[in-house]
Design a protein around this motif. Sequence first.
Motif, short mmCIF file in Angstrom:
data_model
loop_
_atom_site.label_atom_id
_atom_site.label_comp_id
_atom_site.label_asym_id
_atom_site.label_seq_id
_atom_site.Cartn_x
_atom_site.Cartn_y
_atom_site.Cartn_z
N GLU A 215 -7.37 6.64 -2.47
CA GLU A 215 -6.05 7.55 -2.80
C GLU A 215 -6.35 8.24 -3.98
O GLU A 215 -5.56 9.27 -4.28
N ARG B 113 0.82 -1.20 -0.13
CA ARG B 113 0.09 -0.01 -0.02
C ARG B 113 0.77 1.30 0.08
O ARG B 113 1.77 1.52 0.67
N TYR C 279 -6.28 2.20 -0.74
CA TYR C 279 -6.08 2.31 -2.11
C TYR C 279 -7.45 2.91 -2.76
O TYR C 279 -7.39 3.52 -3.76
#
Length: 199
Positions: free
Chosen positions: A124, A2, A121
């Motif tokens: 993001e 990540r 994720y």
Amino acid sequence: MRRLSVIISVLLLRVVAFAQVMTPSDMPDVQIADRREYVSDPGGLLSPDLKSEVNRRLYELRQRTTVEAVVAIPPEIGDMSPQEWCEELFTDWGIGKSDKDNGVLLMISPGSRCAFIMPGYGVEGVLTDIACKKIVTHAIVPAMRENDLGAAVNEATRLMVSALESLMNCARLNRIISAGLSVILIPLSYGNSYGLSRV
């Protein structure tokens, strides 16, 4: 692995003598007892009213978007780096939906004088490294220079929620367009006046 958000060590509260060092495993997962709780503050550093307001804000965010954002306030984090500390807590608590990876962790440690925002994720796209850095520098740093942890948490979570809801609004519009419906598109702001301009 990540991609982690930018970490900024800042001058926060004056270090409180004998502040308690807490590892990620020491932090109470408040959602085990109450799914409407999103603020873990074992040192009781935030006022009950402020915690209630932030819990309500993050609960409503989850209801509207499925994004799970949590706040951790460890008095001190010891020798661990803020990045390592947050990564371990993020994993231990399983923040966000596993199929969407849409969790967000905000950590502020007054005794260790550091702040960290870690997005999954799935979010993001809006909580980029630059956006996280600007939330810290524009919301957390000024408040903590005034020894006002409550204001730091309140403003940081407000900006995070605003940005995340803007992302979800964009997604909804895209689904409508894909369905072939006629709509009038209005550009959505990511809070430029609060230092979250896109770059």
